[in-house]
Motif scaffolding. Structure first.
Motif, mmCIF file in Angstrom:
data_model
loop_
_atom_site.group_PDB
_atom_site.id
_atom_site.type_symbol
_atom_site.label_atom_id
_atom_site.label_comp_id
_atom_site.label_asym_id
_atom_site.label_seq_id
_atom_site.Cartn_x
_atom_site.Cartn_y
_atom_site.Cartn_z
ATOM 1 N N HIS A 217 0.787 -1.134 -0.032
ATOM 2 C CA HIS A 217 0.011 0.220 -0.007
ATOM 3 C C HIS A 217 0.968 1.342 0.094
ATOM 4 O O HIS A 217 1.909 1.254 0.440
ATOM 5 C CB HIS A 217 -0.941 -0.036 1.269
ATOM 6 C CG HIS A 217 -1.906 -0.993 1.466
ATOM 7 N ND1 HIS A 217 -1.854 -1.908 2.216
ATOM 8 C CD2 HIS A 217 -2.896 -1.284 0.630
ATOM 9 C CE1 HIS A 217 -2.968 -2.895 2.042
ATOM 10 N NE2 HIS A 217 -3.464 -2.458 0.996
ATOM 11 N N VAL A 218 0.040 2.319 -0.426
ATOM 12 C CA VAL A 218 1.039 3.570 -0.317
ATOM 13 C C VAL A 218 1.089 3.764 1.223
ATOM 14 O O VAL A 218 -0.178 3.615 1.814
ATOM 15 C CB VAL A 218 0.260 4.614 -0.951
ATOM 16 C CG1 VAL A 218 0.973 6.169 -0.735
ATOM 17 C CG2 VAL A 218 0.031 4.671 -2.419
ATOM 18 N N THR B 184 -1.871 4.537 3.890
ATOM 19 C CA THR B 184 -2.860 4.503 3.171
ATOM 20 C C THR B 184 -3.510 3.063 2.928
ATOM 21 O O THR B 184 -2.504 1.991 3.014
ATOM 22 C CB THR B 184 -3.351 5.267 1.974
ATOM 23 O OG1 THR B 184 -2.510 4.488 0.769
ATOM 24 C CG2 THR B 184 -2.472 6.665 2.057
ATOM 25 N N SER B 185 -4.745 2.782 2.177
ATOM 26 C CA SER B 185 -5.032 1.564 2.020
ATOM 27 C C SER B 185 -4.886 1.410 0.324
ATOM 28 O O SER B 185 -5.481 0.585 -0.322
ATOM 29 C CB SER B 185 -6.163 1.001 2.440
ATOM 30 O OG SER B 185 -7.322 2.022 2.017
ATOM 31 N N ARG B 186 -4.375 2.485 -0.217
ATOM 32 C CA ARG B 186 -4.239 2.659 -1.565
ATOM 33 C C ARG B 186 -2.987 1.890 -2.047
ATOM 34 O O ARG B 186 -2.052 1.891 -1.641
ATOM 35 C CB ARG B 186 -4.173 3.974 -2.077
ATOM 36 C CG ARG B 186 -5.405 4.738 -2.115
ATOM 37 C CD ARG B 186 -5.421 6.211 -2.761
ATOM 38 N NE ARG B 186 -4.611 7.112 -1.817
ATOM 39 C CZ ARG B 186 -3.610 7.671 -2.156
ATOM 40 N NH1 ARG B 186 -2.826 7.249 -3.189
ATOM 41 N NH2 ARG B 186 -3.025 8.267 -1.024
ATOM 42 N N PRO B 187 -3.568 0.887 -3.593
ATOM 43 C CA PRO B 187 -2.045 0.439 -4.221
ATOM 44 C C PRO B 187 -1.357 1.518 -4.707
ATOM 45 O O PRO B 187 -1.396 2.649 -4.814
ATOM 46 C CB PRO B 187 -2.833 -0.334 -5.214
ATOM 47 C CG PRO B 187 -4.022 0.249 -5.633
ATOM 48 C CD PRO B 187 -4.638 0.955 -4.257
ATOM 49 N N PRO B 188 0.025 1.452 -4.578
ATOM 50 C CA PRO B 188 1.291 2.189 -4.866
ATOM 51 C C PRO B 188 0.854 2.488 -6.566
ATOM 52 O O PRO B 188 0.200 1.396 -7.508
ATOM 53 C CB PRO B 188 2.353 1.497 -4.691
ATOM 54 C CG PRO B 188 2.178 0.205 -4.788
ATOM 55 C CD PRO B 188 0.664 0.031 -4.211
ATOM 56 N N SER B 189 1.167 3.669 -7.103
ATOM 57 C CA SER B 189 1.070 4.160 -8.455
ATOM 58 C C SER B 189 1.657 3.646 -9.483
ATOM 59 O O SER B 189 1.756 3.903 -10.473
ATOM 60 C CB SER B 189 0.663 5.585 -8.437
ATOM 61 O OG SER B 189 2.187 5.975 -8.217
ATOM 62 N N ASP C 258 0.565 2.163 -12.715
ATOM 63 C CA ASP C 258 -0.126 3.069 -13.661
ATOM 64 C C ASP C 258 0.846 3.745 -14.687
ATOM 65 O O ASP C 258 0.318 4.343 -15.757
ATOM 66 C CB ASP C 258 -1.199 3.906 -12.912
ATOM 67 C CG ASP C 258 -1.919 3.233 -12.135
ATOM 68 O OD1 ASP C 258 -2.484 2.204 -12.419
ATOM 69 O OD2 ASP C 258 -2.336 3.677 -10.992
#
Ligand SMILES: C[S@@+](CC[C@H](N)C(=O)[O-])C[C@H]1O[C@@H](n2cnc3c(N)ncnc32)[C@H](O)[C@@H]1O
Length: 275
Positions: A184-185, A188-193, A196
């Motif tokens: 995760h970033v 946060t619980s966001r996946p790393p970018s 993308d």
């Protein structure tokens, strides 16, 4: 008398044309006895125009060197290496029709000492030896198991230089990737970018046809070509053309893992060390 000579010259030319046509269709546009084997090639004067872009990257004098040309097709690169004085050239391909073209071309052009054999890249271990120069041009993206092919080349036949080319798609930019990717970033619980970013090493899988050819399975971007070469144990020394990489054998990352009998039975860790 003169008429007879002209007539026999025309007969020879017609006979050569018939042989060239009978061996077709050709992917390599070779010049044999003043005739072209694929004058209407969809890529143009291929591979001569491509070779002209990177030929200076290869030593002009290959005296004493051994060369293996994997996926040799009608032998354009095998013949060019022999022209530079290579002591021994072996061309391998999995398609007998191309091998027949290669033998005909080398014989008719007077290049002795090139042997052409039906052998898949997956079977290069059967050659049982290494070569000073391995050419692996235009084959990777036709394979269902491209990284396995690179591993096998590194393990069994690469002795010093690898001349590599693949069809690529995507931008030429190369993203510097971290040694490790957090799940995760942080915080946060966001996946790393990273994933993308179009310059991240990326292999496009072509489930259907590309350029009307179902054997085109993969299209890496430039970052992916370079990352795969490193992952297989090659150091990229030069990129003389967008799709062409001149490499030297280097350390094989994760060699112990590849030495696991369950994964690559033949890939012993004995001569390879994790960098
Ligand atoms: C696009 S052509 C490239 C020919 C040549 N190397 C060049 O760069 O012009 C791909 C060649 O790889 C051969 N090929 C495909 N799969 C192969 C395999 N598993 N082992 C060896 N050759 C293979 C094909 O028969 C064909 O001759």
């Amino acid at each position: 008398m003169k008429t007879a000579t002209i007539a026999s010259g025309q007969d020879d030319e017609a006979a050569l044309r018939r042989e060239i046509v009978a061996l077709g269709p050709w992917f390599h546009n070779l010049r044999i006895g003043g005739q072209q084997t694929a004058p209407d090639h969809f890529l143009g004067d291929y591979p001569a125009f491509k070779f002209a872009r990177f030929e200076s990257a290869i030593p002009a004098d290959l005296s004493g060197k051994t060369v293996l040309d994997i996926g040799c097709n009608a032998g354009f690169y095998s013949i060019e290496m022999k022209r530079r004085g290579a002591a021994e050239v072996i061309g391998i391909d999995s398609d007998d029709r191309y091998l027949a073209q290669a033998r005909f071309a080398a014989d008719t052009l007077g290049f002795q000492g090139i042997s052409f054999e039906n052998l898949s890249v997956y079977d290069v271990g059967k050659l049982g030896r290494r070569f000073d120069i391995v050419i692996f041009m235009g084959v990777l993206y036709h394979l269902r198991h491209p990284l396995l092919a690179l591993d096998l080349i590194r393990q069994h036949v690469a002795g010093d230089l690898l001349l590599f080319q693949t069809m690529q798609q995507g931008p030429p930019d190369v993203l510097q990737v971290p040694d490790d990717h957090p799940f995760h970033v942080p915080g946060t619980s966001r996946p790393p970018s990273f994933f993308d970013n179009p310059a991240y090493p990326r292999m496009h899988f072509i489930e259907k046809k590309f350029a009307n050819d179902w054997t085109n399975w993969w299209a890496p971007n430039s970052a992916c070509s370079q990352a795969m070469l490193r992952a297989a144990g090659f150091t990229v020394e030069m990129q003389p053309e967008e799709e062409v990489y001149l490499c030297r054998i280097g350390p094989v990352p994760y060699a112990e893992w590849m030495g696991s009998p369950a994964v690559y039975p033949a890939f012993g860790p004995q001569e390879e060390k994790r960098p």
